[in-house]
Enzyme design. Structure first.
Site, PDB file in Angstrom:
ATOM      1  N   HIS A   1      54.085  91.022  47.318  1.00  0.00           N
ATOM      2  CA  HIS A   1      52.721  91.357  47.724  1.00  0.00           C
ATOM      3  C   HIS A   1      52.231  92.669  47.122  1.00  0.00           C
ATOM      4  CE1 HIS A   1      51.980  88.137  50.726  1.00  0.00           C
ATOM      5  NE2 HIS A   1      53.295  88.103  50.725  1.00  0.00           N
TER       6      HIS A   1
ATOM      7  N   HIS B   1      67.728  85.436  55.044  1.00  0.00           N
ATOM      8  CA  HIS B   1      66.834  86.004  54.037  1.00  0.00           C
ATOM      9  C   HIS B   1      67.496  87.236  53.421  1.00  0.00           C
ATOM     10  CE1 HIS B   1      63.069  86.987  52.055  1.00  0.00           C
ATOM     11  NE2 HIS B   1      62.539  85.872  52.531  1.00  0.00           N
TER      12      HIS B   1
ATOM     13  N   ASP C   1      56.678  78.007  51.999  1.00  0.00           N
ATOM     14  CA  ASP C   1      56.909  76.600  51.655  1.00  0.00           C
ATOM     15  C   ASP C   1      57.885  75.980  52.639  1.00  0.00           C
ATOM     16  OD1 ASP C   1      55.711  76.082  48.789  1.00  0.00           O
ATOM     17  OD2 ASP C   1      56.612  78.064  48.701  1.00  0.00           O
TER      18      ASP C   1
END
Length: 417
Positions: free
Chosen positions: A17, A109, A350
């Site tokens: 980002h 993650h 996703d």
């Protein structure tokens, strides 16, 4: 590190980002026509927001060439490319300890490992672990693919071969590996990217398989969950002789490339793990002469590579992608401070990455082949400059002429007399 390749060197930059992502490509051959129009098609294929099966993040992913070309011709100097992030939302991920997303390392993650390694992490999404980093790879591969196509007619096509437990070619006792399945062997001879994309959004070139896989993704998406899958890729018209034994074998470089992609958990080439279930008498690829009189293999369980070197047959492999780690379900886990808690992740993600991974797998395959090709051309070039030898017997192949204008095959064969 953030650089891939030895002769064709690609350095990517950017976080999920930040203001932009992109790459610098060094080693690009000079004198090749190149514009953004050559690169944009693959960028568009990997962009988010393509369908209800992907993240709704809306990015155009428009690539801009910043250097290394003039009047649409490559100069041989480094090519820089940039893609501006237009729909970044770092506040979806907290920042400064203001939300759960900033307090919890997301299960499976990279949040935890990045913080442990660097002592700091990007709060806005996955930072460099995000799939957004792959934009630079795809942009760089657009250059490589154009050269490979123009110079050798090389074709690289990938597609989704499974989602969850739904497979395009299920293994059986008769066909424990793709390499023995007649429908698969027929497919890799003819499949094109255009055909793959006609089965969008899931990109499995089989009506029944695409339908089953689409339903599987929808089921997990609607449950605020995720699912993994596999992408199969074929490389056609690859020259013989690519690959640098012992530590940079062509399949080793392909494995390195594919497993460097976000969310990958497995790689197999040729017969892969299924080939372990058949005897050598079945698995071996006998040699025959084709209609042009060239030596080729009758079968291709090796996946186009033997001894780490391309043998001229189709190179094919499969890459496994795990379910995306960030899901919308509540998960019992712990904060960075070790306190038990419940995380319900926010943001846009996703439910299954494999449909968008197709052009990324193609990109990394192109970068590997381009780098290996340049290494082999360098080897053949310096060998061609050698003078004629005497009194040595060697089997040789024609590699052009040496510095004296002599045919290399004739020069080396002259040592036999």
């Amino acid at each position: 590190m953030s650089t891939f390749g030895h002769y064709f060197r690609v350095t990517t930059y950017g976080e999920s980002h930040c203001r932009s992502v992109g790459c610098i490509v060094d080693g690009v051959p000079p004198g090749m026509q190149l514009t953004e129009e050559d690169i944009q098609p693959q960028m568009t294929r990997r962009r988010p927001g393509q369908s209800a099966l992907t993240t709704p993040r809306n990015e155009k992913d428009k690539v801009e060439i910043q250097s290394g070309t003039e009047f649409g011709i490559t100069l041989g100097t480094p090519i820089a490319m940039i893609v501006r992030n237009e729909d970044q939302r770092p506040h979806d991920y907290g920042g400064g300890g203001k939300s759960d997303m900033d307090s919890f390392p997301r299960p499976s993650h990279a949040d935890f490992t990045y913080l442990e390694k660097y002592g700091v992490k990007a709060s806005s999404g996955g930072g460099r672990s995000s799939a957004r980093e792959t934009i630079g790879r795809v942009a760089a591969a657009g250059i490589a693919e154009k050269y490979l196509s123009l110079a050798h007619g090389i074709e690289i096509v990938a597609w989704v071969s499974s989602v969850g437990s739904e497979h395009q070619f299920p293994t059986t006792a008769e066909h424990p590996a793709y390499s023995t399945h007649p429908d698969f062997l027929k497919l890799i001879n003819t499949i094109t990217r255009k055909q793959v994309d006609t089965f969008a959004p899931v990109r499995c070139p089989d009506s029944d398989g695409a339908s089953r896989m689409t339903k599987a993704i929808e089921k997990f998406r609607d449950a605020h969950d995720s699912i993994g899958g596999t992408v199969t890729c074929v490389i056609r018209n690859c020259p013989i002789g690519l690959g640098e034994p012992c530590f940079d074998k062509l399949e080793a470089d392909l494995a390195h490339a594919m497993l460097s992609l976000p969310a990958t958990k497995g790689f197999e080439i040729g017969s892969g793990f299924g080939g372990c279930e058949v005897p050598g008498s079945t698995h071996n690829d006998p040699f025959v002469r084709n209609e042009q009189g060239k030596l080729v293999t009758k079968t291709n369980n090796s996946g186009g590579i033997q001894g780490g070197i391309s043998n001229g047959a189709h190179i094919y492999f499969r890459t496994a992608f795990k379910p995306p780690a960030t899901i919308g379900q509540q998960q019992q886990t712990a904060t960075y401070d070790g306190d038990n808690g419940v995380l319900e992740a926010k943001g846009r993600h996703d439910p299954c990455v494999v449909p968008r991974a197709v052009p990324i797998v193609e990109a990394m395959a192109a970068l590997v082949v381009m780098d290996a090709l340049m290494a082999q051309v360098a080897r053949e070039g310096v060998r061609a400059k050698l003078p004629m030898l005497k009194g040595v017997s060697l089997p040789v192949k024609d590699t052009g002429t040496n510095a004296s204008g002599q045919n290399v095959e004739e020069v080396l064969n002259g040592v036999k007399g």
